[in-house]
Design a protein around this motif. Structure first.
Motif, PDB file in Angstrom:
ATOM      1  N   ALA A   1      84.182  49.700 -18.734  1.00  0.00           N
ATOM      2  CA  ALA A   1      84.638  49.661 -17.342  1.00  0.00           C
ATOM      3  C   ALA A   1      83.714  48.787 -16.498  1.00  0.00           C
ATOM      4  CB  ALA A   1      84.700  51.074 -16.766  1.00  0.00           C
ATOM      5  N   PHE A   2      82.396  48.887 -16.722  1.00  0.00           N
ATOM      6  CA  PHE A   2      81.444  48.091 -15.964  1.00  0.00           C
ATOM      7  C   PHE A   2      81.632  46.600 -16.238  1.00  0.00           C
ATOM      8  CE2 PHE A   2      77.075  46.353 -15.311  1.00  0.00           C
ATOM      9  CZ  PHE A   2      77.026  46.550 -13.942  1.00  0.00           C
ATOM     10  N   VAL A   3      81.844  46.222 -17.489  1.00  0.00           N
ATOM     11  CA  VAL A   3      82.051  44.807 -17.835  1.00  0.00           C
ATOM     12  C   VAL A   3      83.335  44.292 -17.189  1.00  0.00           C
ATOM     13  CG1 VAL A   3      82.504  43.211 -19.739  1.00  0.00           C
ATOM     14  CG2 VAL A   3      80.680  44.898 -19.946  1.00  0.00           C
ATOM     15  N   ILE A   4      84.397  45.086 -17.221  1.00  0.00           N
ATOM     16  CA  ILE A   4      85.655  44.681 -16.576  1.00  0.00           C
ATOM     17  C   ILE A   4      85.445  44.519 -15.074  1.00  0.00           C
ATOM     18  CG2 ILE A   4      87.980  45.490 -15.984  1.00  0.00           C
ATOM     19  CD1 ILE A   4      88.031  46.748 -18.846  1.00  0.00           C
ATOM     20  N   LEU A   5      84.696  45.446 -14.467  1.00  0.00           N
ATOM     21  CA  LEU A   5      84.439  45.365 -13.029  1.00  0.00           C
ATOM     22  C   LEU A   5      83.602  44.139 -12.665  1.00  0.00           C
ATOM     23  CD1 LEU A   5      83.843  49.106 -12.155  1.00  0.00           C
ATOM     24  CD2 LEU A   5      85.825  47.702 -11.586  1.00  0.00           C
ATOM     25  N   ILE A   6      82.743  43.692 -13.565  1.00  0.00           N
ATOM     26  CA  ILE A   6      81.985  42.462 -13.325  1.00  0.00           C
ATOM     27  C   ILE A   6      82.939  41.280 -13.197  1.00  0.00           C
ATOM     28  CG2 ILE A   6      80.402  40.785 -14.359  1.00  0.00           C
ATOM     29  CD1 ILE A   6      78.839  43.193 -15.490  1.00  0.00           C
ATOM     30  N   PHE A   7      83.904  41.184 -14.112  1.00  0.00           N
ATOM     31  CA  PHE A   7      84.879  40.094 -14.051  1.00  0.00           C
ATOM     32  C   PHE A   7      85.752  40.189 -12.801  1.00  0.00           C
ATOM     33  CE2 PHE A   7      83.892  39.892 -18.621  1.00  0.00           C
ATOM     34  CZ  PHE A   7      83.607  38.532 -18.711  1.00  0.00           C
ATOM     35  N   VAL A   8      86.127  41.405 -12.425  1.00  0.00           N
ATOM     36  CA  VAL A   8      86.904  41.605 -11.195  1.00  0.00           C
ATOM     37  C   VAL A   8      86.082  41.155  -9.988  1.00  0.00           C
ATOM     38  CG1 VAL A   8      87.914  43.364  -9.674  1.00  0.00           C
ATOM     39  CG2 VAL A   8      88.328  43.451 -12.135  1.00  0.00           C
ATOM     40  N   TYR A   9      84.797  41.515  -9.968  1.00  0.00           N
ATOM     41  CA  TYR A   9      83.923  41.123  -8.859  1.00  0.00           C
ATOM     42  C   TYR A   9      83.787  39.601  -8.767  1.00  0.00           C
ATOM     43  CZ  TYR A   9      79.782  40.747  -5.914  1.00  0.00           C
ATOM     44  OH  TYR A   9      78.913  40.408  -4.921  1.00  0.00           O
ATOM     45  N   VAL A  10      83.633  38.945  -9.901  1.00  0.00           N
ATOM     46  CA  VAL A  10      83.532  37.473  -9.904  1.00  0.00           C
ATOM     47  C   VAL A  10      84.800  36.862  -9.315  1.00  0.00           C
ATOM     48  CG1 VAL A  10      83.465  35.443 -11.406  1.00  0.00           C
ATOM     49  CG2 VAL A  10      81.867  37.315 -11.785  1.00  0.00           C
ATOM     50  N   ARG A  11      85.945  37.378  -9.727  1.00  0.00           N
ATOM     51  CA  ARG A  11      87.214  36.847  -9.205  1.00  0.00           C
ATOM     52  C   ARG A  11      87.334  37.080  -7.693  1.00  0.00           C
ATOM     53  NH1 ARG A  11      92.578  35.720 -11.372  1.00  0.00           N
ATOM     54  NH2 ARG A  11      94.097  36.257  -9.786  1.00  0.00           N
ATOM     55  N   LEU A  12      86.988  38.293  -7.259  1.00  0.00           N
ATOM     56  CA  LEU A  12      87.045  38.606  -5.826  1.00  0.00           C
ATOM     57  C   LEU A  12      86.088  37.726  -5.026  1.00  0.00           C
ATOM     58  CD1 LEU A  12      87.206  42.505  -5.910  1.00  0.00           C
ATOM     59  CD2 LEU A  12      89.018  40.955  -5.168  1.00  0.00           C
ATOM     60  N   MET A  13      84.899  37.506  -5.554  1.00  0.00           N
ATOM     61  CA  MET A  13      83.914  36.702  -4.835  1.00  0.00           C
ATOM     62  C   MET A  13      84.326  35.232  -4.784  1.00  0.00           C
ATOM     63  SD  MET A  13      81.913  38.693  -3.441  1.00  0.00           S
ATOM     64  CE  MET A  13      80.875  37.440  -2.742  1.00  0.00           C
ATOM     65  N   ASN A  14      84.958  34.736  -5.837  1.00  0.00           N
ATOM     66  CA  ASN A  14      85.451  33.358  -5.796  1.00  0.00           C
ATOM     67  C   ASN A  14      86.499  33.193  -4.701  1.00  0.00           C
ATOM     68  OD1 ASN A  14      83.803  32.311  -7.798  1.00  0.00           O
ATOM     69  ND2 ASN A  14      85.258  32.768  -9.436  1.00  0.00           N
ATOM     70  N   LYS A  15      87.392  34.191  -4.588  1.00  0.00           N
ATOM     71  CA  LYS A  15      88.400  34.147  -3.522  1.00  0.00           C
ATOM     72  C   LYS A  15      87.739  34.251  -2.144  1.00  0.00           C
ATOM     73  CE  LYS A  15      92.359  36.019  -5.987  1.00  0.00           C
ATOM     74  NZ  LYS A  15      93.344  37.103  -6.046  1.00  0.00           N
ATOM     75  N   LEU A  16      86.735  35.122  -2.040  1.00  0.00           N
ATOM     76  CA  LEU A  16      86.038  35.304  -0.771  1.00  0.00           C
ATOM     77  C   LEU A  16      85.278  34.037  -0.369  1.00  0.00           C
ATOM     78  CD1 LEU A  16      85.527  37.517   1.369  1.00  0.00           C
ATOM     79  CD2 LEU A  16      83.428  38.055   0.140  1.00  0.00           C
ATOM     80  N   ASP A  17      84.645  33.403  -1.337  1.00  0.00           N
ATOM     81  CA  ASP A  17      83.942  32.141  -1.057  1.00  0.00           C
ATOM     82  C   ASP A  17      84.895  31.081  -0.533  1.00  0.00           C
ATOM     83  OD1 ASP A  17      81.556  33.245  -1.851  1.00  0.00           O
ATOM     84  OD2 ASP A  17      81.527  32.284  -3.818  1.00  0.00           O
ATOM     85  N   LYS A  18      86.067  30.974  -1.140  1.00  0.00           N
ATOM     86  CA  LYS A  18      87.050  29.999  -0.675  1.00  0.00           C
ATOM     87  C   LYS A  18      87.562  30.349   0.720  1.00  0.00           C
ATOM     88  CE  LYS A  18      88.632  28.542  -5.194  1.00  0.00           C
ATOM     89  NZ  LYS A  18      89.695  28.589  -6.180  1.00  0.00           N
ATOM     90  N   LYS A  19      87.759  31.633   0.959  1.00  0.00           N
ATOM     91  CA  LYS A  19      88.269  32.094   2.255  1.00  0.00           C
ATOM     92  C   LYS A  19      87.321  31.693   3.391  1.00  0.00           C
ATOM     93  CE  LYS A  19      89.497  36.351   4.702  1.00  0.00           C
ATOM     94  NZ  LYS A  19      89.621  37.806   4.571  1.00  0.00           N
ATOM     95  N   TYR A  20      86.016  31.802   3.144  1.00  0.00           N
ATOM     96  CA  TYR A  20      85.031  31.520   4.190  1.00  0.00           C
ATOM     97  C   TYR A  20      84.395  30.134   4.060  1.00  0.00           C
ATOM     98  CZ  TYR A  20      85.429  36.272   5.867  1.00  0.00           C
ATOM     99  OH  TYR A  20      85.900  37.437   6.403  1.00  0.00           O
ATOM    100  N   GLY A  21      84.854  29.341   3.096  1.00  0.00           N
ATOM    101  CA  GLY A  21      84.360  27.978   2.975  1.00  0.00           C
ATOM    102  C   GLY A  21      82.994  27.846   2.325  1.00  0.00           C
ATOM    103  N   TYR A  22      82.597  28.829   1.519  1.00  0.00           N
ATOM    104  CA  TYR A  22      81.312  28.771   0.851  1.00  0.00           C
ATOM    105  C   TYR A  22      81.408  28.277  -0.595  1.00  0.00           C
ATOM    106  CZ  TYR A  22      79.430  31.448   4.757  1.00  0.00           C
ATOM    107  OH  TYR A  22      79.045  31.868   6.015  1.00  0.00           O
ATOM    108  N   ASP A  23      82.608  27.944  -1.027  1.00  0.00           N
ATOM    109  CA  ASP A  23      82.768  27.453  -2.389  1.00  0.00           C
ATOM    110  C   ASP A  23      82.303  26.006  -2.495  1.00  0.00           C
ATOM    111  OD1 ASP A  23      84.865  26.593  -0.774  1.00  0.00           O
ATOM    112  OD2 ASP A  23      86.248  26.394  -2.468  1.00  0.00           O
ATOM    113  N   GLU A  24      81.942  25.638  -3.709  1.00  0.00           N
ATOM    114  CA  GLU A  24      81.447  24.267  -3.915  1.00  0.00           C
ATOM    115  C   GLU A  24      82.417  23.462  -4.723  1.00  0.00           C
ATOM    116  OE1 GLU A  24      76.713  24.968  -3.726  1.00  0.00           O
ATOM    117  OE2 GLU A  24      77.614  24.894  -5.688  1.00  0.00           O
TER     118      GLU A  24
END
Length: 86
Positions: free
Chosen positions: A63-86
């Motif tokens: 469950a923890f490993v799956i949640l890590i991948f979910v967190y990465v996906r959420l953070m990538n979306k969040l970075d794009k939303k706020y313009g912090y993606d590279e």
């Protein structure tokens, strides 16, 4: 400068919300399924082992490993939303 600060504050608030939700899920899986509901889950077998034992030993790790991948996906979306993606 205040607009930049407001954007950063909103970003971190969303980030913390994601963290709290994901860590709550992990807690529920590891503590709840592995300890609190172990007796009830032991009536179910998974691979020849009681389900409560399986969650305590391996389920929370999966469950923890799956949640890590979910967190990465959420953070990538969040970075794009706020313009912090590279």
């Amino acid at each position: 400068m205040s607009d930049k600060q407001d954007k950063a504050t909103a970003y971190w608030k969303e980030n913390l919300r994601y963290l709290l939700i994901l860590l709550s899920i992990w807690f529920a899986v590891s503590y709840g399924a592995g300890i609190l509901f172990k007796t009830a889950l032991d009536s179910i077998k998974l691979g020849g082992f009681p389900l409560g034992f399986w969650f305590a030993q391996q389920g929370s790790i999966y469950a923890f490993v799956i949640l890590i991948f979910v967190y990465v996906r959420l953070m990538n979306k969040l970075d794009k939303k706020y313009g912090y993606d590279e």
